[in-house]
Design a protein around this motif. Sequence first.
Motif, mmCIF file in Angstrom:
data_model
loop_
_atom_site.group_PDB
_atom_site.id
_atom_site.type_symbol
_atom_site.label_atom_id
_atom_site.label_comp_id
_atom_site.label_asym_id
_atom_site.label_seq_id
_atom_site.Cartn_x
_atom_site.Cartn_y
_atom_site.Cartn_z
ATOM 1 N N ARG A 31 -12.309 6.140 -1.434
ATOM 2 C CA ARG A 31 -12.239 4.865 -0.720
ATOM 3 C C ARG A 31 -12.072 3.741 -1.708
ATOM 4 O O ARG A 31 -12.459 3.822 -2.862
ATOM 5 N N THR A 32 -11.500 2.634 -1.255
ATOM 6 C CA THR A 32 -11.387 1.465 -2.124
ATOM 7 C C THR A 32 -12.768 0.874 -2.325
ATOM 8 O O THR A 32 -13.629 1.011 -1.476
ATOM 9 N N GLU A 82 -4.211 5.004 3.518
ATOM 10 C CA GLU A 82 -3.592 4.383 2.339
ATOM 11 C C GLU A 82 -2.757 3.177 2.735
ATOM 12 O O GLU A 82 -2.820 2.115 2.094
ATOM 13 N N VAL A 126 -8.648 11.758 -3.977
ATOM 14 C CA VAL A 126 -8.622 10.484 -3.275
ATOM 15 C C VAL A 126 -10.026 9.904 -3.182
ATOM 16 O O VAL A 126 -11.024 10.628 -3.312
ATOM 17 N N ASN A 153 0.797 -1.233 0.000
ATOM 18 C CA ASN A 153 0.000 0.000 0.000
ATOM 19 C C ASN A 153 0.825 1.277 0.000
ATOM 20 O O ASN A 153 0.287 2.357 0.247
ATOM 21 N N LEU A 210 -7.594 3.359 0.936
ATOM 22 C CA LEU A 210 -7.606 4.625 0.201
ATOM 23 C C LEU A 210 -6.963 4.429 -1.165
ATOM 24 O O LEU A 210 -5.971 3.717 -1.301
ATOM 25 N N VAL A 211 -7.540 5.079 -2.157
ATOM 26 C CA VAL A 211 -6.977 5.082 -3.511
ATOM 27 C C VAL A 211 -6.684 6.524 -3.890
ATOM 28 O O VAL A 211 -7.513 7.412 -3.677
ATOM 29 N N ARG A 212 -5.497 6.766 -4.435
ATOM 30 C CA ARG A 212 -5.142 8.111 -4.914
ATOM 31 C C ARG A 212 -5.336 8.186 -6.423
ATOM 32 O O ARG A 212 -4.999 7.261 -7.150
ATOM 33 N N LEU A 216 -4.870 10.552 5.806
ATOM 34 C CA LEU A 216 -4.946 9.892 4.505
ATOM 35 C C LEU A 216 -3.799 8.910 4.324
ATOM 36 O O LEU A 216 -3.968 7.837 3.734
ATOM 37 N N LEU A 217 -2.626 9.289 4.809
ATOM 38 C CA LEU A 217 -1.475 8.385 4.722
ATOM 39 C C LEU A 217 -1.754 7.091 5.476
ATOM 40 O O LEU A 217 -1.493 5.986 4.976
ATOM 41 N N SER A 262 2.475 8.507 -0.999
ATOM 42 C CA SER A 262 2.777 8.116 0.384
ATOM 43 C C SER A 262 4.274 7.882 0.577
ATOM 44 O O SER A 262 4.820 8.170 1.651
#
Length: 360
Positions: free
Chosen positions: A359-360, A344, A357, A20, A349-351, A340-341, A25
């Motif tokens: 959510r998955t 992730e 950003v 991840n 979390l997806v960037r 957020l870090l 990140s």
Amino acid sequence: MEALSQAEAFARIRLLRSPNVGPVSYRQLLRRFGTAELAIAALPDLVKGSGGYRPASEERVSVEVQAVRAAGARYLFHDSPDYPPLLAELDGAPPILTCRGDADLAQKPCVAIVGARNASAAAVKLARMFAGELAEAGYVVVSGLARGIDGAAHQASLSSGTIGVIASGIEIAYPPEHAELQEAVAMRGLLLAEQPPGTEPLARHFPSRNRIIAGIAAGTLIVEAAPRSGSLITARLAGEAGREVMAVPGSPLDSRSQGCNQLIRDGATLVQRTEDVIELLTSFQGQPRLVLREASKDWELAETADDPADIASLLTTAPVAVDELVRQSGASTGAVQLALLELELAGTLVRHAGGRVSRT
């Protein structure tokens, strides 16, 4: 920049290969902890409630490093002097690339030429013309070593040095019929890969490959492209980076021209001659025309963040800008970035491009 020690270089590879950890990140962790070695040591404590976060193993990274050496390749780190300078401007640029060939080529003015894999004979001829004439004019041609337009662009500019970006590991040729061309690019130009050695090219790797192509170049020329093709993804990414987006018009009766015609309708510059491309690129000063806002660094000063669960409650599967999360949460930028870090690293979390950003 001070030369990286072998231990820190190894730790950087290990950090990026950890679960991840993505480009954003990765950089945030380096800023927060100063070195990759310290960041790796801190990862298990940073991912709260993870059930035991485990960074990439040293054994796995050792195998990778040996494979890179065996392929005659080397690593390019994001802050090394020979890292492609325009690519480094992007927030989501790959922190580490593997390369074969002359990395200095990426320091020269670059132009990307991409297009349809099942290109028409006329489009292939045009791609060769553009690539050959641009190379003669001092530009380095960048493409993705795909069938059709990409291959034609590389072949026409090979004698002047061309840059090929692949979606697989550095030692894997794709498509197989371009194995000889890929080797020629590595020997006479520059071959770049983001994926670790041994990685087969999967569908999800190609958009990542495309962002590198768009990021290295001052402009991207689309010679022929169908709607919803990978070439249009490259064009969109180039536009988001503030680079020139150029397209060759074609017949509306040919589906392979519809993508280019759509780009022109949406604001891409119509080009018909090499001189048109040179005129546009000559005014490019080495900075994105539309500068993407760099993520604020004041989060580094935050010792604690708001509960990541509070930030997570504001997220859906629809991408949202980090600025909007700051506004809605009422928390500081630093607190939101740190939350957020953590999300992730926990895999929730997806960037997305443009600092968004979800959510998955």
